[in-house]
Design a protein around this motif. Structure first.
Motif, mmCIF file in Angstrom:
data_model
loop_
_atom_site.group_PDB
_atom_site.id
_atom_site.type_symbol
_atom_site.label_atom_id
_atom_site.label_comp_id
_atom_site.label_asym_id
_atom_site.label_seq_id
_atom_site.Cartn_x
_atom_site.Cartn_y
_atom_site.Cartn_z
ATOM 1 N N ILE A 93 0.825 -1.218 0.000
ATOM 2 C CA ILE A 93 0.000 0.000 0.000
ATOM 3 C C ILE A 93 0.860 1.269 0.000
ATOM 4 O O ILE A 93 0.333 2.383 0.080
ATOM 5 C CB ILE A 93 -0.927 0.021 1.227
ATOM 6 C CG1 ILE A 93 -0.099 0.047 2.528
ATOM 7 C CG2 ILE A 93 -1.886 -1.157 1.197
ATOM 8 C CD1 ILE A 93 -0.947 0.247 3.760
ATOM 9 N N ALA A 94 2.212 1.105 -0.098
ATOM 10 C CA ALA A 94 3.107 2.265 -0.075
ATOM 11 C C ALA A 94 2.786 3.277 -1.176
ATOM 12 O O ALA A 94 2.825 4.496 -0.924
ATOM 13 C CB ALA A 94 4.556 1.804 -0.169
ATOM 14 N N PRO A 95 2.472 2.864 -2.430
ATOM 15 C CA PRO A 95 2.155 3.876 -3.454
ATOM 16 C C PRO A 95 0.962 4.754 -3.069
ATOM 17 O O PRO A 95 0.972 5.965 -3.302
ATOM 18 C CB PRO A 95 1.859 3.036 -4.697
ATOM 19 C CG PRO A 95 2.605 1.762 -4.481
ATOM 20 C CD PRO A 95 2.540 1.511 -3.015
ATOM 21 N N VAL A 96 -0.061 4.133 -2.464
ATOM 22 C CA VAL A 96 -1.228 4.911 -2.047
ATOM 23 C C VAL A 96 -0.857 5.863 -0.916
ATOM 24 O O VAL A 96 -1.243 7.039 -0.911
ATOM 25 C CB VAL A 96 -2.370 3.971 -1.613
ATOM 26 C CG1 VAL A 96 -3.566 4.776 -1.124
ATOM 27 C CG2 VAL A 96 -2.776 3.064 -2.770
ATOM 28 N N LEU A 97 -0.081 5.369 0.052
ATOM 29 C CA LEU A 97 0.345 6.219 1.167
ATOM 30 C C LEU A 97 1.229 7.361 0.681
ATOM 31 O O LEU A 97 1.111 8.501 1.153
ATOM 32 C CB LEU A 97 1.094 5.381 2.208
ATOM 33 C CG LEU A 97 0.278 4.286 2.905
ATOM 34 C CD1 LEU A 97 1.162 3.497 3.871
ATOM 35 C CD2 LEU A 97 -0.910 4.890 3.642
ATOM 36 N N LEU A 98 2.137 7.060 -0.248
ATOM 37 C CA LEU A 98 3.017 8.108 -0.773
ATOM 38 C C LEU A 98 2.218 9.177 -1.507
ATOM 39 O O LEU A 98 2.467 10.385 -1.341
ATOM 40 C CB LEU A 98 4.059 7.478 -1.712
ATOM 41 C CG LEU A 98 5.035 8.458 -2.370
ATOM 42 C CD1 LEU A 98 5.854 9.180 -1.301
ATOM 43 C CD2 LEU A 98 5.949 7.723 -3.348
ATOM 44 N N ALA A 99 1.240 8.749 -2.314
ATOM 45 C CA ALA A 99 0.409 9.720 -3.019
ATOM 46 C C ALA A 99 -0.381 10.589 -2.037
ATOM 47 O O ALA A 99 -0.483 11.815 -2.207
ATOM 48 C CB ALA A 99 -0.546 8.991 -3.973
ATOM 49 N N ALA A 100 -0.914 9.965 -0.979
ATOM 50 C CA ALA A 100 -1.654 10.737 0.019
ATOM 51 C C ALA A 100 -0.732 11.694 0.776
ATOM 52 O O ALA A 100 -1.115 12.825 1.094
ATOM 53 C CB ALA A 100 -2.348 9.782 0.997
ATOM 54 N N PHE A 101 0.496 11.250 1.059
ATOM 55 C CA PHE A 101 1.465 12.109 1.760
ATOM 56 C C PHE A 101 1.816 13.338 0.914
ATOM 57 O O PHE A 101 1.876 14.469 1.416
ATOM 58 C CB PHE A 101 2.720 11.291 2.080
ATOM 59 C CG PHE A 101 3.812 12.091 2.727
ATOM 60 C CD1 PHE A 101 3.723 12.474 4.055
ATOM 61 C CD2 PHE A 101 4.934 12.466 1.998
ATOM 62 C CE1 PHE A 101 4.730 13.216 4.654
ATOM 63 C CE2 PHE A 101 5.940 13.206 2.586
ATOM 64 C CZ PHE A 101 5.846 13.586 3.914
ATOM 65 N N ILE A 102 2.066 13.108 -0.363
ATOM 66 C CA ILE A 102 2.383 14.229 -1.255
ATOM 67 C C ILE A 102 1.213 15.198 -1.338
ATOM 68 O O ILE A 102 1.376 16.428 -1.340
ATOM 69 C CB ILE A 102 2.772 13.701 -2.655
ATOM 70 C CG1 ILE A 102 4.074 12.902 -2.567
ATOM 71 C CG2 ILE A 102 2.910 14.853 -3.642
ATOM 72 C CD1 ILE A 102 4.471 12.238 -3.865
#
Length: 381
Positions: A93-102
């Motif tokens: 789920i890192a891509p989703v978390l990274l997108a949300a963080f950005i």
């Protein structure tokens, strides 16, 4: 008293006030914009990366439910296996978390730009005052926050309920599908639901962002007294500035008058204008204006020239042209070279005659200046 102060603050915040507020961390903030950006980005990421997420979750499920027969009763390796599964789940789920963080970082930047300050982190014990807290709760801002919360619940909850109601058949159909198909369709359904819910939040964001900008500007408004005080602090008191300018002009006049005794010649109007010239053949390209003045100042220049035996020549057109077109401390214009050369030639002859105690030369008459340089040309002298 607070209402009276608010009524007195009728002027928009000055650039200096805005900069000071920004340094203290006082900027317009919209929590709804941040939530909108995070949910929208997360929903879009889930919708676009559904297949990748499906593969990762299926692998997690297989690895989690598959145990070698020999290790089923070995408790020592459970924590290590749990760590492996947790790491694999995080990277899934890192891509989703990274997108949300950005998105969480980009949303405030869109509203205020980059800002880093530690002042908001400093302790402020006035926030612990219960009266101040009650004042914030029952203020206009508190009422607006309450209305926003109600609208958000109605809009977002209504959209979510509508989407789920419309997708009820699809949700029930998931129970009749295979595990891989059900997970894929569920991920797609969740992502699509998030996008539609975020779409409903557009209304909340569209109201909140303008309100936060307006409220921030309202809080920083200034009274007329504050504007005047700031102008005095930044530009100085007008009376003091006038006094400083007066002293500067007086100092400049004194420096100018100190140059008159060193001048080679003073050219006069004869009464209204006086211009003192100095020329050093080895160090100057052309004669330089060392003093000039009108009326009273011109009279003072003539007096100093007489006291120090500086030659004085009456040449009204040339005096007016030099006063108008030559700045103090600058060389004379090239268009006046010929006229000034006649004057310096006379001064040179005058010095030679004085040294030999001979007959003094006659001063030049009718020194002409090029057309358009004499400001009184055509009006007489």
């Amino acid at each position: 008293m607070a209402e009276e102060n608010d009524l007195e603050r009728t002027e928009p915040a000055s650039p200096r006030r805005l900069e000071q507020a920004r340094e203290e961390g006082q900027i317009a903030r919209s929590q709804e914009l941040g939530a909108f950006a995070v949910m929208g980005t997360a929903g879009l990421a889930v919708w676009l990366l559904g297949a990748q997420l499906l593969t990762g979750f299926v692998g997690l499920m297989k690895n989690g439910l598959t145990l070698p027969a020999g290790s089923a009763f070995e408790t020592d390796g459970m924590l290590a296996r749990l760590g492996e599964q947790g790491g694999a789940g995080f990277f899934t789920i890192a891509p989703v978390l990274l997108a949300a963080f950005i998105a969480a970082i980009a949303a405030p930047l869109m509203l205020n730009g980059w800002l880093f300050t530690a002042k908001p982190l400093q302790p402020d014990f006035s926030r612990l005052n219960p009266m101040n807290g009650l004042g914030r709760i029952f203020s206009v801002g508190g009422l607006v926050e309450l209305l926003k919360a109600v609208i958000k619940v109605l809009v977002v909850g209504g959209v979510a309920a509508l989407v789920l109601w419309q997708s009820l058949d699809a949700v029930v159909a998931l129970t009749r599908e295979s595990a891989s198909g059900a997970i894929s369709h569920a991920a797609h359904l969740v992502g699509w639901t998030l996008i539609l819910v975020v779409g409903g939040m557009v209304l909340v964001v569209g109201v909140d962002v303008p309100f936060q900008l307006w409220n921030h500007a309202r809080k920083l408004r200034m009274s007329l007294d504050e504007v005047k005080r700031e102008n005095k602090e930044t530009e100085g008191d007008p009376h003091i500035k006038a006094r400083i300018r007066s002293l500067q002009r007086e100092a400049a006049r004194k420096r100018m008058m100190a140059e008159v005794p060193k001048a080679d010649v003073v050219i006069t109007n004869p009464t209204h204008y006086a211009v003192a010239l100095s020329y050093r053949e080895n160090s100057m390209r052309a004669p330089r204006v060392v003093a000039k003045g009108q009326n009273i100042m011109a009279a003072r220049i003539r007096e100093l020239a007489a006291e120090h035996r500086v030659p004085v020549l009456e040449a009204p057109p040339l005096a007016r042209a030099l006063y108008r077109h030559a700045e103090l401390g600058d060389e004379i214009p090239e268009t006046l070279y010929t006229a000034v050369a006649e004057v310096l030639a006379y001064v040179f002859q005058l010095r030679q005659s004085a040294g030999r105690r001979g007959v003094l030369p006659l001063p030049p008459e009718h020194i002409e200046v090029p057309a358009g340089l004499d400001p009184l040309e055509g009006e007489g002298t």
